[in-house]
Design a protein around this motif. Structure first.
Motif, PDB file in Angstrom:
ATOM      1  N   TYR A  44       0.884  -1.074  -0.050  1.00  0.00           N
ATOM      2  CA  TYR A  44      -0.105   0.179  -0.014  1.00  0.00           C
ATOM      3  C   TYR A  44       0.787   1.296  -0.125  1.00  0.00           C
ATOM      4  O   TYR A  44       0.512   2.147  -0.779  1.00  0.00           O
ATOM      5  N   ILE A  52      -1.500   6.133  -6.413  1.00  0.00           N
ATOM      6  CA  ILE A  52      -2.800   5.039  -6.191  1.00  0.00           C
ATOM      7  C   ILE A  52      -3.464   4.843  -4.771  1.00  0.00           C
ATOM      8  O   ILE A  52      -2.716   4.534  -3.918  1.00  0.00           O
ATOM      9  N   ILE A  54      -6.825   3.774  -2.609  1.00  0.00           N
ATOM     10  CA  ILE A  54      -7.884   2.743  -2.598  1.00  0.00           C
ATOM     11  C   ILE A  54      -8.912   2.863  -1.554  1.00  0.00           C
ATOM     12  O   ILE A  54      -8.617   2.305  -0.542  1.00  0.00           O
ATOM     13  N   ARG A  86     -12.666  -0.107  -9.764  1.00  0.00           N
ATOM     14  CA  ARG A  86     -13.302  -0.824  -8.836  1.00  0.00           C
ATOM     15  C   ARG A  86     -12.852  -2.250  -8.640  1.00  0.00           C
ATOM     16  O   ARG A  86     -12.633  -2.814  -9.534  1.00  0.00           O
ATOM     17  N   HIS A 109     -13.844  -1.435  -3.152  1.00  0.00           N
ATOM     18  CA  HIS A 109     -12.893  -0.359  -3.150  1.00  0.00           C
ATOM     19  C   HIS A 109     -12.909   0.418  -4.541  1.00  0.00           C
ATOM     20  O   HIS A 109     -13.225  -0.337  -5.646  1.00  0.00           O
ATOM     21  N   PHE A 111     -10.383   2.803  -7.159  1.00  0.00           N
ATOM     22  CA  PHE A 111      -9.020   3.421  -7.398  1.00  0.00           C
ATOM     23  C   PHE A 111      -9.349   4.922  -7.868  1.00  0.00           C
ATOM     24  O   PHE A 111      -9.917   5.176  -8.747  1.00  0.00           O
ATOM     25  N   TYR A 129      -2.628  -3.447 -12.052  1.00  0.00           N
ATOM     26  CA  TYR A 129      -3.922  -4.115 -12.503  1.00  0.00           C
ATOM     27  C   TYR A 129      -3.736  -5.577 -12.764  1.00  0.00           C
ATOM     28  O   TYR A 129      -4.670  -6.358 -12.050  1.00  0.00           O
TER      29      TYR A 129
END
Length: 143
Positions: A44, A52, A54, A86, A109, A111, A129
């Motif tokens: 993360y 990015i 989330i 998503r 969630h 993006f 991705y």
């Protein structure tokens, strides 16, 4: 092969009856989601450095049996849906000793970029991705 997330229940996570307070299940699911992503190299902090973000769109839990102080649980997260903007997961929270399901949950969630604008992660970050897409669990249970 991805490993389920395992943890022991702390006293501060329980109420006066030594039962896990319902608010902690969202934390358990988040910990398992982060662990799942880290196992495939999607940390993360690194993703946020790239821009990015989330955020959680929704979360739900269905409680079956209580989890108590000192219990060890296993959380099994599965990505069940992904689009370029998503993704959604399911979670099984099980007793580590008996394998009994204690709670079932879901989360979804989006993006977004650092300005919280929707992002097409497939276009902006195709490698990230692809890693998420590879974790997608098909409806028949396979990956």
């Amino acid at each position: 092969m991805l490993k389920p997330y395992k943890r022991k229940i702390n006293y501060y996570e329980t109420d006066q009856m030594k039962v896990v307070h319902h608010s902690n299940y969202a934390r358990f699911m988040e910990e398992a989601r982060l662990d799942l992503m880290e196992q495939v190299g999607l940390h993360y902090d690194t993703m946020e450095e790239k821009g990015i973000i989330i955020p959680v769109l929704d979360i739900s839990c269905r409680f079956r049996y209580a989890v108590h102080y000192g219990d060890e649980i296993v959380v099994i997260p599965k990505i069940t849906k992904i689009t370029p903007v998503r993704f959604s997961l399911t979670y099984e929270i099980r007793d580590a000793k008996t394998n009994e399901i204690r709670c079932e949950g879901t989360s979804s969630h989006a993006f977004v970029n650092s300005e919280f604008r929707p992002m097409n992660i497939k276009k902006a970050f195709p490698e990230e991705y692809k890693k998420l897409e590879e974790m997608l669990v098909k409806e028949d249970g396979g990956q």
